[in-house]
Design an enzyme around this catalytic site. Sequence first.
Site, PDB file in Angstrom:
ATOM      1  N   SER A  87     -36.433 -22.756 -18.855  1.00 34.40           N
ATOM      2  CA  SER A  87     -35.745 -23.820 -19.607  1.00 34.40           C
ATOM      3  C   SER A  87     -35.052 -23.193 -20.812  1.00 34.40           C
ATOM      4  O   SER A  87     -35.334 -22.033 -21.170  1.00 34.40           O
ATOM      5  CB  SER A  87     -36.756 -24.860 -20.088  1.00 34.40           C
ATOM      6  N   ASP A 146     -33.357 -24.082 -15.870  1.00 30.33           N
ATOM      7  CA  ASP A 146     -33.815 -25.475 -15.782  1.00 30.33           C
ATOM      8  C   ASP A 146     -33.122 -26.300 -16.880  1.00 30.33           C
ATOM      9  O   ASP A 146     -33.141 -25.911 -18.054  1.00 30.33           O
ATOM     10  CB  ASP A 146     -35.342 -25.467 -16.003  1.00 30.33           C
ATOM     11  N   ASP A 163     -27.373 -30.127 -16.238  1.00 26.51           N
ATOM     12  CA  ASP A 163     -27.920 -31.485 -16.338  1.00 26.51           C
ATOM     13  C   ASP A 163     -26.971 -32.356 -17.164  1.00 26.51           C
ATOM     14  O   ASP A 163     -27.057 -32.431 -18.388  1.00 26.51           O
ATOM     15  CB  ASP A 163     -29.314 -31.432 -16.978  1.00 26.51           C
ATOM     16  N   GLU A 189     -27.469 -33.352 -11.480  1.00 23.90           N
ATOM     17  CA  GLU A 189     -28.405 -34.489 -11.553  1.00 23.90           C
ATOM     18  C   GLU A 189     -27.650 -35.807 -11.703  1.00 23.90           C
ATOM     19  O   GLU A 189     -26.709 -35.917 -12.484  1.00 23.90           O
ATOM     20  CB  GLU A 189     -29.392 -34.313 -12.711  1.00 23.90           C
ATOM     21  N   SER A 219     -45.377 -33.140 -11.853  1.00 23.68           N
ATOM     22  CA  SER A 219     -46.774 -32.748 -12.064  1.00 23.68           C
ATOM     23  C   SER A 219     -47.693 -33.906 -11.695  1.00 23.68           C
ATOM     24  O   SER A 219     -47.338 -35.075 -11.845  1.00 23.68           O
ATOM     25  CB  SER A 219     -46.990 -32.352 -13.533  1.00 23.68           C
ATOM     26  N   SER A 270     -45.886 -29.203 -16.382  1.00 25.28           N
ATOM     27  CA  SER A 270     -47.001 -29.744 -17.171  1.00 25.28           C
ATOM     28  C   SER A 270     -48.373 -29.388 -16.592  1.00 25.28           C
ATOM     29  O   SER A 270     -49.308 -29.106 -17.356  1.00 25.28           O
ATOM     30  CB  SER A 270     -46.880 -31.266 -17.277  1.00 25.28           C
TER      31      SER A 270
HETATM   32  P1  13P Z   1     -43.447 -31.931 -15.214  1.00 23.19           P
HETATM   33  O1  13P Z   1     -43.417 -32.218 -16.677  1.00 23.19           O
HETATM   34  O2  13P Z   1     -43.885 -33.131 -14.429  1.00 23.19           O
HETATM   35  O3  13P Z   1     -44.243 -30.729 -14.873  1.00 23.19           O
HETATM   36  O4  13P Z   1     -41.922 -31.646 -14.752  1.00 23.19           O
HETATM   37  C1  13P Z   1     -41.334 -30.386 -14.957  1.00 23.19           C
HETATM   38  C2  13P Z   1     -39.869 -30.387 -14.722  1.00 23.19           C
HETATM   39  O5  13P Z   1     -39.268 -31.298 -14.196  1.00 23.19           O
HETATM   40  C3  13P Z   1     -39.127 -29.179 -15.145  1.00 23.19           C
HETATM   41  O6  13P Z   1     -37.753 -29.337 -14.998  1.00 23.19           O
HETATM   42  O1  G3H Z   2     -38.267 -30.294 -17.839  1.00 15.49           O
HETATM   43  C1  G3H Z   2     -38.682 -29.647 -18.786  1.00 15.49           C
HETATM   44  C2  G3H Z   2     -39.615 -28.529 -18.562  1.00 15.49           C
HETATM   45  O2  G3H Z   2     -40.936 -28.985 -18.462  1.00 15.49           O
HETATM   46  C3  G3H Z   2     -39.421 -27.478 -19.616  1.00 15.49           C
HETATM   47  O3  G3H Z   2     -39.961 -27.886 -20.819  1.00 15.49           O
HETATM   48  O4  G3H Z   2     -38.113 -27.575 -22.465  1.00 15.49           O
HETATM   49  O5  G3H Z   2     -40.527 -27.653 -23.209  1.00 15.49           O
HETATM   50  O6  G3H Z   2     -39.621 -25.669 -21.961  1.00 15.49           O
HETATM   51  P1  G3H Z   2     -39.522 -27.153 -22.196  1.00 15.49           P
HETATM   52 ZN    ZN Z   3     -37.040 -31.340 -15.295  1.00 13.61          ZN
END
Ligand code: 13P
Ligand code: G3H
Ligand code: ZN
Length: 330
Positions: free
Chosen positions: A56, A93, A115, A145, A235, A278
Site C-alpha cells: 500500500s 494496493d 483506485d 475499482e 479478512s 487485517s
Molecule cells: P482487510 O482489511 O479486510 O484485510 O482488507 C485488505 C484490503 O482490502 C487491502 O487492499
Molecule cells: O486496504 C488497505 C490495506 O489494508 C492497507 O492498509 O494503508 O494501512 O497500509 P494501510
Molecule cells: Zn483494499
Amino acid sequence: MVSYKELGLVNTREMFEKAMAGKYAIPAFNFNNMEQMQAIIQACVETSSPVILQVSSGARKYANQTLLRYMAQGAVEYAKELGKNIPICLHLDHGDSFELCKSCIEMGFSSVMIDGSHLPYEENIALTRKVVEYAHQYDVTVEGELGVLAGIEDEVSAEHHTYTEPDQVIDFVTKTGVDSLAISIGTSHGANKFRPEQCTRNADGVLVPPPLRFDILEEIEKRIPGFPIVLHGSSSVPQKYVEIINKYGGAVKDAIGIPEDQLRKAAESAVCKINIDSDGRLAMTAAVREVLANKPAEFDPRKYLGPARDWLKELYMHKCKNVLGSAGKA
Ligand code: 13P
Ligand code: G3H
Ligand code: ZN
C-alpha cells in the site's frame, strides 16, 4: 527503469486465467516488513500457491519503497531457496494517482491498482485509462475499482456501501482497458466490518454477519463473463486472535469479519483475487502480546517477532488451503 521481468516477478494475467478456470482465488497479502514477507513466502511455498505481494502507499512510506522492491526481489530468490519457484506478483494496493502508479512500475512492480472509486464516474474512467495506457507498454497489469466499500476504521465512518452498479461494468472495462475489476458487494476494510446489531446469532451464539451480495456479483458476471473480479476487505477476523489480544491487555472491540464460507463461495466464482491484510495484523499482534505477557523479561525482538511470523505463516497456509483454494496451484 527496472522491468519486473528481470526480477523474476510475474503480472496477474496468467494467474487470473488459471484461477478463473480452476475456480479458486489468488491470495493478495499485504506486507510492510521482513517477518510478514517471510511468512507469506514460507506459507505459499509450503502449500505451493501462487501469490500477490501487496504494497500500500502506507507501506511504502513506512518501509521505504526501495527496500520493499528489493525485498520482493529477495522473495523470488527466497522461494527458490525454499524449494519452489512459485509465481510471485508485486502489486501496488490502492494507488491513488497516475504518478504513484508510474513510479511503482519504474521500480519493478508487475501490477498496480489505480483506485478511482471515490471519483465521479467519468473521472475514474479517465484516470484509470491513463494508468492502463502507461502500464500496458511494460506489460504491467492494472486493477481498477467501481463502487465504494464501506469502512468504519480510522474513525472515518463511511456507513453505507455504494455497491457496484452492474450496468456500468461493461462500459468501465471497455473504456479503461483494465485487466481486473475490484467491486463492492458488502466487504469493507479493517477489523470492524459490521456492527453487532447488523448481525444475527447462530445456535452456538456466534454472531453471523449479513451475507455478501452474491446477487450483484452474479449480475456483474453475466455482463462481463470470464473477466477477473477482485474482492478487497476480505479478512475474516478470526475470533481466536481477538480473544488473545484482549486477554493480554488489548482493546479490540466488536471486531467482525467476512465468514470463510462466503469467501470460499466467492473464490469459486469470477473472483480471482482476494485481499487480506487485517487478519495478518491480528495474528501478529496476538502472538506478540501473548509472548510478552508470558515472558515479561524478554527483550530480544526475535523472541516475539519469530512466533509472530510462525502464527502468520499458519494463518496464510490456512487461507491458501481451506479458503481461497490456491494451494497446489503454483
Ligand atoms: P482487510 O482489511 O479486510 O484485510 O482488507 C485488505 C484490503 O482490502 C487491502 O487492499
Ligand atoms: O486496504 C488497505 C490495506 O489494508 C492497507 O492498509 O494503508 O494501512 O497500509 P494501510
Ligand atoms: Zn483494499
